[in-house]
Design a protein around this motif. Structure first.
Motif, mmCIF file in Angstrom:
data_model
loop_
_atom_site.group_PDB
_atom_site.id
_atom_site.type_symbol
_atom_site.label_atom_id
_atom_site.label_comp_id
_atom_site.label_asym_id
_atom_site.label_seq_id
_atom_site.Cartn_x
_atom_site.Cartn_y
_atom_site.Cartn_z
ATOM 1 N N VAL A 144 0.841 -1.196 0.000
ATOM 2 C CA VAL A 144 0.000 0.000 0.000
ATOM 3 C C VAL A 144 0.879 1.250 0.000
ATOM 4 O O VAL A 144 0.554 2.253 -0.662
ATOM 5 N N GLU A 145 1.995 1.210 0.707
ATOM 6 C CA GLU A 145 2.947 2.328 0.661
ATOM 7 C C GLU A 145 3.400 2.594 -0.763
ATOM 8 O O GLU A 145 3.504 3.751 -1.205
ATOM 9 N N SER A 146 3.685 1.509 -1.493
ATOM 10 C CA SER A 146 4.110 1.678 -2.897
ATOM 11 C C SER A 146 2.999 2.301 -3.718
ATOM 12 O O SER A 146 3.253 3.185 -4.564
ATOM 13 N N LEU A 147 1.746 1.876 -3.495
ATOM 14 C CA LEU A 147 0.622 2.461 -4.223
ATOM 15 C C LEU A 147 0.496 3.950 -3.922
ATOM 16 O O LEU A 147 0.216 4.760 -4.813
ATOM 17 N N ILE A 148 0.699 4.310 -2.646
ATOM 18 C CA ILE A 148 0.620 5.718 -2.257
ATOM 19 C C ILE A 148 1.725 6.517 -2.943
ATOM 20 O O ILE A 148 1.493 7.611 -3.489
ATOM 21 N N ASP A 149 2.946 5.986 -2.930
ATOM 22 C CA ASP A 149 4.078 6.690 -3.539
ATOM 23 C C ASP A 149 3.899 6.847 -5.044
ATOM 24 O O ASP A 149 4.373 7.824 -5.639
ATOM 25 N N GLN A 150 3.217 5.862 -5.661
ATOM 26 C CA GLN A 150 3.043 5.893 -7.120
ATOM 27 C C GLN A 150 1.861 6.742 -7.564
ATOM 28 O O GLN A 150 1.709 7.031 -8.748
ATOM 29 N N ASP A 151 1.004 7.123 -6.619
ATOM 30 C CA ASP A 151 -0.166 7.913 -6.989
ATOM 31 C C ASP A 151 0.278 9.329 -7.383
ATOM 32 O O ASP A 151 0.958 10.005 -6.613
ATOM 33 N N PRO A 152 -0.074 9.797 -8.598
ATOM 34 C CA PRO A 152 0.404 11.106 -9.072
ATOM 35 C C PRO A 152 -0.034 12.257 -8.168
ATOM 36 O O PRO A 152 0.747 13.171 -7.887
ATOM 37 N N GLU A 153 -1.298 12.245 -7.727
ATOM 38 C CA GLU A 153 -1.805 13.335 -6.883
ATOM 39 C C GLU A 153 -1.035 13.402 -5.565
ATOM 40 O O GLU A 153 -0.615 14.479 -5.127
#
Length: 885
Positions: A779-788
């Motif tokens: 989930v941390e990776s998903l957060i870091d990858q989110d453009p916004e």
């Protein structure tokens, strides 16, 4: 010259007597009286006397036993059994009288020598009992646990309460018998050589006496061999696969111990006959028995045979040969860490969380999700609510209170006194002990709220203002977590601008406590001044006969001085009651002697402990105003607390005697749950075959490289008809993997009747393996990858501010897993964090917004849109297939 020597001797004696009297006064008299007054002040006087009585009775009886053991054997050896004059001496009157006079003189001199020797030896032998007197107490008052260890068939209470004492007794008795055998043997030899007209042979009585001593030594050695059997239960040679005895220990080493016992007994019997029997001396039996005994010892020390057994019998089929022993280890560990009644819920995960979001969007109280975590809040409390320079906050606690219309999770802290923050010139005796004596009040804030909004205060400031009805009649904090020195209250000083009170925020109220030591006489004042080595306490005119000395004001020090046999949780927490503030401290009983269970090492208040058995058996309540302490038994099934309860009947109360105002704030102990989950991560695999494979071993999930420790959450999990539960949550992943395997939940609510009865339970939400469940690292990776999110973080990390991520909240939500990540902004010039955004994630979706509800609704729309798109895609595929046909 002679007078000078005599004068020097007298002066030396006087100095020695003065030194002894001073030592007695300083280390016995003072401590005894001050402790007695202190125990009496907090209404534990009977417990004080009982504890003192147990200690001195047990220590004194042990010392007397060993003294009389030595004295008796020396006495009969010198007086009766060592004299062996020939018949011609006895027949001649003159020679007989001469012999008797010499014998009497020898006996009298011997008594003067062996009496002090007996006392010194007794004290030396008994020293281990002085240090382990509570082991004896547990033995005498201990009962049965009802759980049987399967290897030898003994109750587990035998290993925790009796076995340690048996080991101690066996070692000391063996040492005593060995010393006696040597010294008595020397005494007989001296009698035989020094006394005139002795016979050429040893007297029969002396031989019998020595035989008895030899038999005693042999008996205690055999007892040691019998106790050695139990050491196999703590065998660690099979680690890391399993702990405890295995095939080699039970099928090979245990029979060798029995052979060792038999051959040793045979060696002792044949050696005794050979030495003391002149008619039946035969070297063959003695030689054979000694050879047999040495052969068994050799077999025990030769590793080749057990290695061959392990290599050619066990290793080719380890699960079959070791299966019963692995099963023993699993069952013992689950029982030792109180994990026998864990409830497991198989939780299938849905890829589309729309249904779960729809169902949970009807939750009324999602605002309880703790986006403010206590680690972040401490600086905020200190800067915004210390108010006076001498006040501080040491830690932030978590709890739940019924505020307004429902149960809300809160953070709270006590405003305690910290004298080190006063100017140096103000840190004088009067200020330290009479004027600045206590903290005042506390703060309570909401654990959950929207971002970009001020902190929601439920209790604040020195006037203890509250918009939700929280109020405390006596808000003074005399006892807390600070390292307080002693204080004297009440006193003659007219103190202003110290703390808020009923009469105004700048006037000190009269002390309302009653658990201090009264200074009711000049004698008490003098003794207390000597105890604290502080003459000001005696000469100060501001101390009256109504004054009390408040001491041991740190609650950990206070509890440990009362009950050093309890281990304390690292996190005592504050409770706001209508009358005053209280501290609740979780306390544990530990043992390192539970059979077939590996010991772990964990830190508690006061240091690191090694143990393989733990129970949260006691809840302790400490009054923050007057220091009153109450002990409530929270786990009556624990055999250790049962023994202490029988030994100290006035100390403990039943949990149902706790006031409802306090019992509503009991919680599952954090340190206990952490220890339990560390064990359960491996031992949830309860089938020996699965346990041997270790294919499903878990570890604590990691966030930003650090393991996620258990955290509290208040929410309606659907178990109690809309009632919020206050639980500990902790997520776990497979070892060396980032996928989520389970979420553990520990609470104190009985899910059957959902009443207010304290009933600790653990539920494991275990995810099925057919769908991958993202862990916090993913989930941390998903957060870091989110453009916004990435763009916003980049913007905030410039211009004098930086992003600080709080504790990630992870919890089951229907057939989905909800992740909530608070985001704070911290100025480089101001340590006060600001809650700026809340990130919510379900599945592979990530949304960041200023409130949980807005982020949650955006996720709902995303999943609904995803479902619509999937339906459209499905219809398009059907139409395409139809057209082709």
């Amino acid at each position: 010259m002679r007078k000078l020597k005599r004068l020097s001797a007298v002066i030396g004696i006087i100095i020695g007597v003065i030194f002894i009297l001073y030592a007695i006064f300083q280390y016995v008299f003072l401590d005894f009286f001050v402790d007695l007054w202190w125990f009496k002040a907090i209404k534990f006087e009977s417990y004080f006397w009982l504890r003192l009585l147990y200690r001195f009775i047990l220590s004194g009886l042990v010392t007397l036993f060993f003294f009389f053991s030595f004295f008796f054997h020396f006495w009969i050896a010198s007086r009766y059994l060592g004299l062996n004059p020939p018949n011609e001496i006895l027949a001649n009157r003159d020679k007989r009288l001469k012999f008797e006079r010499f014998a009497v003189k020898f006996i009298n001199i011997s008594v003067k020598i062996y009496t002090p020797i007996s006392l010194l030896l007794a004290i030396f032998i008994a020293i281990p009992f002085y240090h382990h007197w509570e082991t004896s107490l547990l033995y005498f008052f201990g009962g049965s646990s009802g759980v049987v260890e399967p290897v030898y068939g003994y109750d587990t209470s035998f290993y925790m309460l009796s076995y340690p004492l048996y080991q101690l007794i066996q070692n000391e008795l063996l040492a005593t018998a060995g010393v006696l055998l040597c010294l008595v043997g020397i005494l007989y030899v001296l009698e035989h050589l020094l006394l005139p007209n002795q016979g050429k042979t040893f007297p029969l009585g002396a031989k019998i006496h020595l035989i008895v001593l030899v038999a005693s030594v042999a008996l205690f050695v055999v007892w040691g061999f019998l106790l050695e059997r139990f050491s196999l239960l703590y065998n660690d040679t099979h680690e890391p696969v399993f702990f405890g005895p295995g095939f080699v220990q039970v099928r090979y080493q245990l029979p060798l111990i029995w052979l060792q016992i038999l051959t040793f007994i045979a060696s002792v019997v044949t050696a005794t006959l050979f030495i003391f029997s002149e008619k039946h001396r035969n070297l063959m039996p003695l030689s054979l028995s000694i050879i047999a005994f040495l052969s068994v010892i050799g077999l025990q020390n030769i590793q080749l045979i057990p290695e061959l057994i392990q290599e050619y019998i066990v290793n080719p089929n380890p699960v079959k040969t070791e299966k019963p022993f692995i099963k023993h280890n699993i069952e013992a560990t689950l029982d030792a860490f109180d994990l026998k009644n864990v409830k497991t819920v198989e939780l299938p995960i849905k890829l589309n969380a729309a249904d779960d979001i729809n169902a949970w969007s009807t939750q009324k109280h999602f605002e309880n999700i703790p986006v403010w975590d206590r680690e972040v809040l401490l600086d905020t409390y200190i800067q915004l609510q210390s108010i006076r320079p001498y006040y501080t906050f040491l830690s932030v606690d978590e709890d739940r209170y019924f505020l307004s219309d429902h149960t809300r999770q809160v953070n709270l802290a006590a405003r305690e006194l910290n004298l080190s923050k006063l100017p140096t010139e103000a840190q004088n005796w009067e200020n330290t002990h009479l004027r600045y004596t206590h903290g005042y009040g506390g703060v309570v804030t909401s654990a959950g709220q929207d971002a970009d909004a001020p902190i929601i205060w439920y209790l604040r400031d020195l006037n203890l203002s509250s918009d939700v009805g929280l109020s405390v009649r006596y808000p003074d904090i005399y006892y807390g977590q600070e390292n307080y020195t002693y204080a004297i209250e009440p006193n003659n000083l007219n103190i202003v601008q110290i703390s808020g009170t009923q009469s105004g925020p700048d006037v000190k109220s009269a002390y309302n406590g009653a658990a201090g030591i009264p200074i009711s006489s000049t004698f008490r004042k003098a003794l207390l001044a000597a105890y604290f080595q502080d003459q000001n306490l005696f000469f100060s005119p501001n101390i009256t006969n109504k004054s009390q000395v408040l001491m041991r004001r740190n609650i950990t020090e206070r509890i440990q001085a009362l009950t050093p046999f309890l281990s304390l949780d690292k996190d005592p927490y504050l409770v706001v009651a209508k009358e005053r503030f209280y501290w609740i401290q979780d306390a544990y009983t530990l043992s390192s002697r539970y059979p077939v269970t590996k010991a772990v090492s964990e830190e508690f208040q006061g240091g690191t402990k090694e143990f393989n058995y733990i129970r949260n058996s006691v809840k302790i309540v400490v009054d923050a105003l007057d220091g009153g302490v109450q002990y409530f038994i929270s786990d009556p099934s624990d055999i250790i607390i049962q023994a202490y309860n029988l030994a100290y009947p006035s100390l403990f109360k039943n949990l149902n005697e706790m006031s409802p105002e306090l019992s509503s704030h009991l919680r599952y102990a954090r340190d206990l749950y952490y220890v339990q989950m560390k064990a359960y991560a491996k031992y949830h695999q309860q089938e020996p075959e699965l346990f041997y494979q270790q294919a499903e071993t878990w570890e604590f999930a990691k966030v930003r490289g650090e393991p996620v420790k258990p955290y509290y959450q208040t929410i309606d999990f659907g178990n109690c008809n809309g009632k919020e539960e206050y639980v500990l949550l902790n997520p776990m992943t497979p070892v060396n993997s980032h996928n989520l395997s389970m979420i553990g939940m520990a609470g104190t609510t009985d899910s059957v009747n959902c009443g207010s009865t304290y009933k600790p339970t653990i539920t494991i939400y275990k995810f099925l393996k057919d769908v991958q469940v993202n862990g916090p690292t993913q989930v941390e990776s998903l957060i870091d990858q989110d453009p916004e999110v990435s763009a916003q973080f980049t913007l905030w990390n410039h211009g004098g501010t930086k992003v600080k991520l709080g504790r990630m909240v992870i919890m089951p939500m229907g057939n989905s897993v909800l992740y909530v990540q608070p985001v704070y902004i911290v100025s480089v010039t101001n340590a006060i964090p600001k809650l700026s955004k809340i990130i919510v994630s379900i599945g592979n979706r990530v949304v960041m917004d200023t409130s949980f509800w807005s982020a949650f609704n955006r996720l709902k729309q995303m999943f609904v849109q995803s479902a619509i798109n999937e339906n459209k895609t499905g219809l398009a595929n059907l139409n395409s297939e139809s057209n082709r046909q």
